[in-house]
Design an enzyme around this catalytic site. Structure first.
Site, short mmCIF file in Angstrom:
data_model
loop_
_atom_site.label_atom_id
_atom_site.label_comp_id
_atom_site.label_asym_id
_atom_site.label_seq_id
_atom_site.Cartn_x
_atom_site.Cartn_y
_atom_site.Cartn_z
N GLU A 83 5.11 -8.91 -0.76
CA GLU A 83 6.09 -8.18 -1.55
C GLU A 83 7.37 -9.00 -1.67
OE1 GLU A 83 5.53 -3.58 -1.46
OE2 GLU A 83 6.41 -4.22 0.42
N SER A 107 7.39 -3.49 -7.80
CA SER A 107 7.49 -2.91 -9.14
C SER A 107 6.16 -2.93 -9.89
CB SER A 107 8.58 -3.61 -9.95
OG SER A 107 9.86 -3.43 -9.35
N LYS A 119 7.91 6.09 0.75
CA LYS A 119 9.24 5.84 1.32
C LYS A 119 9.88 7.18 1.73
CE LYS A 119 9.43 1.50 -1.13
NZ LYS A 119 10.25 0.45 -1.78
N GLU A 124 12.26 -3.48 3.85
CA GLU A 124 13.37 -2.54 4.08
C GLU A 124 13.64 -2.36 5.56
OE1 GLU A 124 12.32 -0.30 -0.10
OE2 GLU A 124 11.80 0.67 1.80
N ASN A 153 3.23 3.81 -1.08
CA ASN A 153 4.29 4.00 -0.09
C ASN A 153 5.34 4.93 -0.68
OD1 ASN A 153 6.29 3.80 1.86
ND2 ASN A 153 6.81 1.68 1.38
#
Length: 247
Positions: free
Chosen positions: A164, A210, A12, A96, A10
């Site tokens: 996640e 992470s 982002k 997010e 991803n």
């Protein structure tokens, strides 16, 4: 049949034409495990550029889509438009978007159904905040997020669940292998009760938060971790090492 390992990248809101071409070229030239399904998700502006330059065998995902097939929805993209452009997956429910854009569990469920109805796969994200984990509410939160989808979608064959933990995304903090495996096992048990043993056995549950080339091999050893959803590390050459974590 064992579940095929799945690694998503991803990007982002990162990248330029030049940098994404460079990442794609690196993936095209890299030796990646044929046993791993690889999907990358660039910003929407670069979806077609990525698909045009990326070799066959690696798929492209949108970071978002809308829950309607077409219409007067300024700024949105439909599943049908993604499929028409050769985009085969979409991320839904990323933390997010849940936190910054206030997407509800119900809206995420509608978008998941929209993706599947439009012929593309859904990478369905779920996860708890640090406060929720410290309050021993991890499984309560994760199951609530997934149950919203199961109330709308019964066939999960084109869904990859991405666990996640919000407290581990981009922070450098990583759930231990034991912590991640515990949640993945709990998700699989819930899928079994909710959707049946076949769905539990076949649904891939991947870990994000992470993930790096340093911790991926240890995480990949866990029995219920079927791959990774990678953020910042997917922009770096070491992404290939994560793809090959099982090799």
């Amino acid at each position: 049949m064992p579940r095929q390992f799945f690694v998503g990248g991803n990007f982002k809101m990162n990248g330029t034409i030049d940098s994404i071409k460079s990442i794609v070229q690196h993936l095209n030239d890299a030796k990646v495990s044929p046993d791993t399904e690889v999907v990358i998700a660039p910003p929407a502006l670069y979806l077609l550029l990525t698909r045009e330059h990326l070799r066959k065998g690696i798929e492209v995902a949108a970071q978002n889509l809308f829950d309607q097939p077409n219409g007067a929805f300024t700024g949105e993209i439909s599943a049908a438009q993604l499929k028409d452009s050769g985009i085969t997956w979409a991320l839904v429910g990323h933390s997010e978007r849940r936190t910054l854009l206030l997407e509800s569990d119900e809206f995420v469920a509608k978008k998941t159904k929209s993706a599947l109805d439009g012929g593309i796969g859904a990478i369905l994200c779920c996860g708890e905040t640090l406060e929720q984990r410290e309050g021993n509410k991890t499984m309560e939160v994760v199951i609530r997020q997934l149950a919203a989808v199961s109330s709308t979608v019964k066939d999960w064959s084109k869904i990859v669940v991405a666990y996640e933990p919000v407290w581990a995304i981009g922070t450098g903090k990583v759930a231990s292998t034991e912590q991640a495996q515990e949640v993945h096992k709990g998700i699989r048990e819930w899928i079994g009760k909710e959707l049946g043993s076949e769905a539990a056995e076949k649904t891939r549950i991947i870990y994000g938060g992470s993930v790096s080339e340093k911790n991926c091999k240890e995480l990949a050893k866990a029995g219920d971790i079927d791959g990774f959803l990678v953020g910042g590390a997917s922009l770096k050459p070491a992404f290939v090492d994560i793809i090959n974590a099982k090799a």
